[in-house]
Each structure stands twice: as C-alpha cells, then as structure tokens.
Scaffold this motif. Structure first.
Motif, PDB file in Angstrom:
ATOM      1  N   LYS A  20      20.656  18.709  -0.136  1.00  0.00           N
ATOM      2  CA  LYS A  20      21.396  19.064   0.795  1.00  0.00           C
ATOM      3  C   LYS A  20      21.553  18.056   1.938  1.00  0.00           C
ATOM      4  CE  LYS A  20      21.121  22.848   4.097  1.00  0.00           C
ATOM      5  NZ  LYS A  20      20.452  24.165   4.437  1.00  0.00           N
ATOM      6  N   ILE A  21      20.681  17.243   2.279  1.00  0.00           N
ATOM      7  CA  ILE A  21      20.504  16.345   3.555  1.00  0.00           C
ATOM      8  C   ILE A  21      21.411  15.095   3.053  1.00  0.00           C
ATOM      9  CG2 ILE A  21      19.160  14.743   4.632  1.00  0.00           C
ATOM     10  CD1 ILE A  21      18.779  17.669   5.722  1.00  0.00           C
ATOM     11  N   LEU A  22      21.288  14.745   1.574  1.00  0.00           N
ATOM     12  CA  LEU A  22      22.225  13.816   1.268  1.00  0.00           C
ATOM     13  C   LEU A  22      23.528  14.007   1.317  1.00  0.00           C
ATOM     14  CD1 LEU A  22      21.387  11.146   0.031  1.00  0.00           C
ATOM     15  CD2 LEU A  22      21.766  11.927  -2.314  1.00  0.00           C
ATOM     16  N   ALA A  23      23.856  15.185   1.150  1.00  0.00           N
ATOM     17  CA  ALA A  23      25.399  15.632   1.158  1.00  0.00           C
ATOM     18  C   ALA A  23      25.804  15.696   2.601  1.00  0.00           C
ATOM     19  CB  ALA A  23      25.529  17.180   0.304  1.00  0.00           C
ATOM     20  N   ALA A  24      24.960  16.125   3.352  1.00  0.00           N
ATOM     21  CA  ALA A  24      25.289  16.177   4.763  1.00  0.00           C
ATOM     22  C   ALA A  24      25.423  14.826   5.334  1.00  0.00           C
ATOM     23  CB  ALA A  24      24.166  16.985   5.367  1.00  0.00           C
ATOM     24  N   LEU A  25      24.517  13.800   4.721  1.00  0.00           N
ATOM     25  CA  LEU A  25      24.579  12.575   5.303  1.00  0.00           C
ATOM     26  C   LEU A  25      26.060  11.808   4.935  1.00  0.00           C
ATOM     27  CD1 LEU A  25      23.523   9.827   6.343  1.00  0.00           C
ATOM     28  CD2 LEU A  25      22.433   9.526   4.290  1.00  0.00           C
ATOM     29  N   HIS A  26      26.358  11.973   3.802  1.00  0.00           N
ATOM     30  CA  HIS A  26      27.862  11.428   3.086  1.00  0.00           C
ATOM     31  C   HIS A  26      28.984  11.833   3.848  1.00  0.00           C
ATOM     32  CE1 HIS A  26      25.508  10.461  -0.924  1.00  0.00           C
ATOM     33  NE2 HIS A  26      25.286   9.543   0.286  1.00  0.00           N
ATOM     34  N   SER A  27      28.934  13.444   4.289  1.00  0.00           N
ATOM     35  CA  SER A  27      29.791  14.141   5.019  1.00  0.00           C
ATOM     36  C   SER A  27      30.048  13.177   6.263  1.00  0.00           C
ATOM     37  CB  SER A  27      29.462  15.612   5.054  1.00  0.00           C
ATOM     38  OG  SER A  27      30.554  16.323   5.853  1.00  0.00           O
ATOM     39  N   PHE A  28      29.027  13.202   7.077  1.00  0.00           N
ATOM     40  CA  PHE A  28      28.879  12.488   8.208  1.00  0.00           C
ATOM     41  C   PHE A  28      29.681  11.159   8.033  1.00  0.00           C
ATOM     42  CE2 PHE A  28      26.996   9.118  10.630  1.00  0.00           C
ATOM     43  CZ  PHE A  28      27.374   9.177  11.890  1.00  0.00           C
ATOM     44  N   GLU A  29      29.196  10.391   7.106  1.00  0.00           N
ATOM     45  CA  GLU A  29      29.812   8.856   6.677  1.00  0.00           C
ATOM     46  C   GLU A  29      31.201   9.090   6.571  1.00  0.00           C
ATOM     47  OE1 GLU A  29      26.106   6.621   5.157  1.00  0.00           O
ATOM     48  OE2 GLU A  29      27.270   7.867   3.603  1.00  0.00           O
ATOM     49  N   ALA A  30      31.745  10.164   5.835  1.00  0.00           N
ATOM     50  CA  ALA A  30      33.047  10.407   5.550  1.00  0.00           C
ATOM     51  C   ALA A  30      33.848  10.662   6.899  1.00  0.00           C
ATOM     52  CB  ALA A  30      33.328  11.507   4.643  1.00  0.00           C
ATOM     53  N   ARG A  31      33.329  11.391   7.749  1.00  0.00           N
ATOM     54  CA  ARG A  31      33.746  11.579   9.162  1.00  0.00           C
ATOM     55  C   ARG A  31      34.043  10.341   9.891  1.00  0.00           C
ATOM     56  NH1 ARG A  31      31.318  15.234  12.889  1.00  0.00           N
ATOM     57  NH2 ARG A  31      33.195  15.373  13.873  1.00  0.00           N
ATOM     58  N   ALA A  32      32.900   9.712   9.712  1.00  0.00           N
ATOM     59  CA  ALA A  32      33.135   8.293  10.717  1.00  0.00           C
ATOM     60  C   ALA A  32      34.059   7.355  10.136  1.00  0.00           C
ATOM     61  CB  ALA A  32      31.567   7.786  10.559  1.00  0.00           C
ATOM     62  N   ALA A  33      34.210   7.451   8.838  1.00  0.00           N
ATOM     63  CA  ALA A  33      35.085   6.322   8.254  1.00  0.00           C
ATOM     64  C   ALA A  33      36.564   6.914   8.593  1.00  0.00           C
ATOM     65  CB  ALA A  33      34.789   6.378   6.770  1.00  0.00           C
ATOM     66  N   HIS A  34      36.837   8.189   8.574  1.00  0.00           N
ATOM     67  CA  HIS A  34      37.947   8.626   9.108  1.00  0.00           C
ATOM     68  C   HIS A  34      38.346   8.381  10.397  1.00  0.00           C
ATOM     69  CE1 HIS A  34      41.651  11.230   8.516  1.00  0.00           C
ATOM     70  NE2 HIS A  34      41.474  12.091   9.714  1.00  0.00           N
ATOM     71  N   ALA A  35      37.247   8.342  11.499  1.00  0.00           N
ATOM     72  CA  ALA A  35      37.340   7.797  12.794  1.00  0.00           C
ATOM     73  C   ALA A  35      37.530   6.548  12.970  1.00  0.00           C
ATOM     74  CB  ALA A  35      36.184   8.745  13.513  1.00  0.00           C
ATOM     75  N   GLU A  36      37.385   5.756  12.339  1.00  0.00           N
ATOM     76  CA  GLU A  36      37.390   4.083  12.412  1.00  0.00           C
ATOM     77  C   GLU A  36      38.514   3.712  13.277  1.00  0.00           C
ATOM     78  OE1 GLU A  36      34.950   2.528  11.143  1.00  0.00           O
ATOM     79  OE2 GLU A  36      35.932   0.559  12.184  1.00  0.00           O
ATOM     80  N   THR A  37      39.510   4.206  13.385  1.00  0.00           N
ATOM     81  CA  THR A  37      40.345   3.711  14.359  1.00  0.00           C
ATOM     82  C   THR A  37      40.143   4.069  15.762  1.00  0.00           C
ATOM     83  OG1 THR A  37      42.415   4.142  12.703  1.00  0.00           O
ATOM     84  CG2 THR A  37      42.913   3.882  15.162  1.00  0.00           C
ATOM     85  N   ALA A  38      39.597   5.356  16.014  1.00  0.00           N
ATOM     86  CA  ALA A  38      38.974   5.608  17.393  1.00  0.00           C
ATOM     87  C   ALA A  38      37.922   4.894  17.742  1.00  0.00           C
ATOM     88  CB  ALA A  38      38.802   7.122  17.225  1.00  0.00           C
ATOM     89  N   LEU A  39      37.049   4.665  16.759  1.00  0.00           N
ATOM     90  CA  LEU A  39      35.656   3.660  17.007  1.00  0.00           C
ATOM     91  C   LEU A  39      36.334   2.466  17.414  1.00  0.00           C
ATOM     92  CD1 LEU A  39      33.574   4.808  14.033  1.00  0.00           C
ATOM     93  CD2 LEU A  39      33.287   5.431  16.473  1.00  0.00           C
ATOM     94  N   GLN A  40      37.269   1.621  16.868  1.00  0.00           N
ATOM     95  CA  GLN A  40      37.760   0.358  17.281  1.00  0.00           C
ATOM     96  C   GLN A  40      38.371   0.377  18.356  1.00  0.00           C
ATOM     97  OE1 GLN A  40      40.132  -1.212  13.970  1.00  0.00           O
ATOM     98  NE2 GLN A  40      38.547  -1.342  12.682  1.00  0.00           N
ATOM     99  N   GLU A  41      39.180   1.289  18.697  1.00  0.00           N
ATOM    100  CA  GLU A  41      40.025   1.456  20.063  1.00  0.00           C
ATOM    101  C   GLU A  41      38.785   1.652  21.223  1.00  0.00           C
ATOM    102  OE1 GLU A  41      44.270   3.209  18.427  1.00  0.00           O
ATOM    103  OE2 GLU A  41      43.030   4.222  19.813  1.00  0.00           O
ATOM    104  N   LEU A  42      37.754   2.290  20.893  1.00  0.00           N
ATOM    105  CA  LEU A  42      36.905   2.465  21.847  1.00  0.00           C
ATOM    106  C   LEU A  42      35.828   1.329  22.094  1.00  0.00           C
ATOM    107  CD1 LEU A  42      36.437   6.332  21.851  1.00  0.00           C
ATOM    108  CD2 LEU A  42      37.543   4.830  23.615  1.00  0.00           C
ATOM    109  N   GLY A  43      35.862   0.465  21.133  1.00  0.00           N
ATOM    110  CA  GLY A  43      35.032  -0.701  21.119  1.00  0.00           C
ATOM    111  C   GLY A  43      33.454  -0.247  20.747  1.00  0.00           C
ATOM    112  N   LEU A  44      33.479   0.748  19.827  1.00  0.00           N
ATOM    113  CA  LEU A  44      32.140   1.257  19.256  1.00  0.00           C
ATOM    114  C   LEU A  44      31.880   0.788  18.084  1.00  0.00           C
ATOM    115  CD1 LEU A  44      32.248   4.869  20.625  1.00  0.00           C
ATOM    116  CD2 LEU A  44      31.282   2.894  21.727  1.00  0.00           C
ATOM    117  N   ALA A  45      30.744   0.804  17.510  1.00  0.00           N
ATOM    118  CA  ALA A  45      30.295   0.190  16.346  1.00  0.00           C
ATOM    119  C   ALA A  45      30.517   1.158  15.199  1.00  0.00           C
ATOM    120  CB  ALA A  45      28.608  -0.013  16.273  1.00  0.00           C
TER     121      ALA A  45
END
Length: 324
Positions: free
Chosen positions: A254-279
């Motif tokens: 359950k936790i592993l699936a939730a972790l991978h779901s978070f990582e997928a969300r973060a990967a999808h938000a890569e453009t926003a992270l770059q534009e805001l200068g975030l890691a």
C-alpha cells in the motif's frame, strides 16, 4: 517527561489566579530586538486593573470563539507589543493572549489586539479594528494534517505507535527480525512508522507548489516562499527516508503504491517545478541512496562546509615581473 506533560494537560488553569500562577512559574518571554530596531513601546505585564480593562473590552466588542462567550476567557498577563513586528501593524498595537474556559474548549487559545492607550486606561485612546479570534494552532504549517483542531491526538513517543489502518507496529511477532524481513519466507514487511504521514506531507507540499504555479505569480516572494520552503523540507527529509526504506524492501504494498503515485504526480509536474526553480524528486532520491550506500559501506565522509573566510577587499600579493 511524558507523564509530566500528561499531568499538565489534565490540570489546565480554570481561574485567572490559576493561570497567573501557571505563567509565573515559567520564564518570561524574551523580546528579540536587533541593532537598529527601536520599538515605540515595550512588552507589558498587566496589573489587575489592566486585566479587567481587557475583560471589559472583550465583552464590549463581543469577542469570542465560536461556541463560547466573551466572558469565557482567561487573560495572559504578558501583553506583547506588536506594533514594530509587522509592516502593516499599527504602531500602538499590543497582542494580549486569551485562554478559553468554555467546557471542552480549554485547549483553545487566541489573542486580541488593543492599543497602548487602552491598556493604560485612557478613555480617549485609539481603538484598533477587532481581529478575528484565530487560534495559533490554525496558523501552523502542519495544522491541516492534524486530526484535532488544536493538535494531533497522538504526540511524542505515541505518535508512531500504530499504523492508521494496520496493526500496531510493536505487536508483530518477535520471530520477525526487524532488519532482515526478507530472510523470513512469506513474511510481511513490518510497517515503517510514519510512512503514511511522510506521504501526506509530500503530496501536500506538491499540491501547494501546483497551486502556486497556477496563480502565475512565479517566484513572487510573498507567495512563493512558503510553498518553496515546504517542498524543499519535505523533499530533503521525508522523501529520502522513504526511498531508503523502499531500497531495503521495508515498505508494504500500500505504501509502495502511494509512493510511486506521488512520484508520478511529481514527474507530471516537472515543468512547474523547473519554472519555480524547485528541485525534482529523481536526483534527490539518487543522491540520497548513494549517500546511504556510502554510509553503510563506511566510505561516506562529510564535506567540510565551513572554510576559512577570506576578505574580498584584501589585495593579493603582486607577482614578480615576467611571472604568470
């Protein structure tokens, strides 16, 4: 320590005299002023007459918490001068702490703004706009993750005693070794304490980053600072912890699936992270796992971050003629 904190919680002051004694037993708060700061007023320790002025004013403006009345407050005698702390605060402003006495609301604390003249008993003194009866606990970064308004129901050593929807971590059979769960055939990984909360914080921080990006304000300091800071803290602390446990096979499905779901969300938000200068999470995870591997193999050495400072104005020695 735990027993002591529980005792204090059960004996909350019920009268003004009890609150006075409770406050008096503690060190006075220290005012942080710096060179070049000249407050117009100082903090005040309110007299009995000034406490009555505050209580009369509470009823005059019907200041109360939802579900309680204006007379159901104890007054903290240490009035804080706030006129110099905030850019838009009135220079005469003080904040007076209040503790609710309504049954069931004794853990709710708020404050009211009053002017220096009011506290001095001047009937012609300026009256400041009455503030909302906010709770300090509502202003905390972690308030939205708590299961009660004034704080988590589990704190201290009890905070990670049980998984929210799983077995108590310490109740697993002693035959399951903590460090080598894979060595036991058909074993279930022991729940990692706090892993679900780690993921709540990570997803919450990502939500804030995406909201900031949608506003189009970019790195405007007044709105960007908090989401950027919370994202950085969560990514630097909570995320490497989860990735380490993942690498060790310590996360359940359950936790592993939730972790991978978070990582997928973060990967999808890569453009926003770059534009805001975030890691981004991926390089953080790679660096954390490399550091963990070095630490466990004994090859990790901490970098020396403090170096001998050199003056930028100090002139360098002249080189001999003809030398490079």
């Amino acid at each position: 320590m735990l027993r002591k904190s529980m005792t204090l919680k059960k004996t909350r002051p019920r009268t003004q005299a009890e609150l006075d004694a409770y406050i008096a037993a503690r060190p006075r708060p220290v005012r942080n002023t710096f060179e070049g700061m000249y407050p117009l007023h100082e903090d005040l320790e309110l007299s009995d007459e000034q406490v009555q002025i505050v209580q009369d004013y509470l009823q005059a403006v019907n200041f109360h918490l939802p579900g309680a009345a204006a007379h159901e407050f104890l007054v903290v005698r240490w009035a804080r001068y706030t006129g110099f702390q905030f850019l838009q605060e009135h220079l005469e402003a003080y904040a007076i702490g209040l503790r609710c006495t309504h049954p069931g609301m004794e853990d709710q604390h708020t404050f009211i703004r009053m002017s220096w003249g009011q506290l001095m008993g001047d009937p012609e003194a300026i009256r400041l706009p009455v503030n909302e009866p906010v709770l300090a606990s509502d202003m905390m970064t972690l308030a939205r993750y708590r299961d009660t308004r004034t704080g988590p129901s589990q704190t201290g050593v009890d905070a990670y005693a049980a998984a929210p929807d799983g077995p108590v971590a310490n109740s697993l059979p002693n035959s399951l070794p903590n460090s080598l769960p894979d060595s036991v055939p058909n074993s279930v990984p022991e729940p990692v304490p706090g892993a679900d909360f780690d993921l709540q914080l990570l997803n919450g921080a990502l939500d804030d980053v995406l909201k900031q990006h949608l506003t189009g304000k970019g790195r405007e300091i007044n709105s960007w600072w908090n989401p950027a800071l919370n994202w950085g803290v969560a990514l630097a602390g909570r995320y490497p912890r989860l990735k380490y446990f993942e690498s060790q096979g310590r996360l359940d499905e359950k936790i592993l699936a939730a972790l991978h779901s978070f990582e997928a969300r973060a990967a999808h938000a890569e453009t926003a992270l770059q534009e805001l200068g975030l890691a981004s999470p991926a390089p953080v995870a790679a660096a954390a796992l490399k550091q963990a591997e070095q630490a466990e193999s004994g090859t990790f050495s901490r970098r020396h971050r403090i170096r001998t400072p050199q003056s930028l104005t100090e002139s360098k020695p002249e080189k001999p003629n003809g030398s490079e």
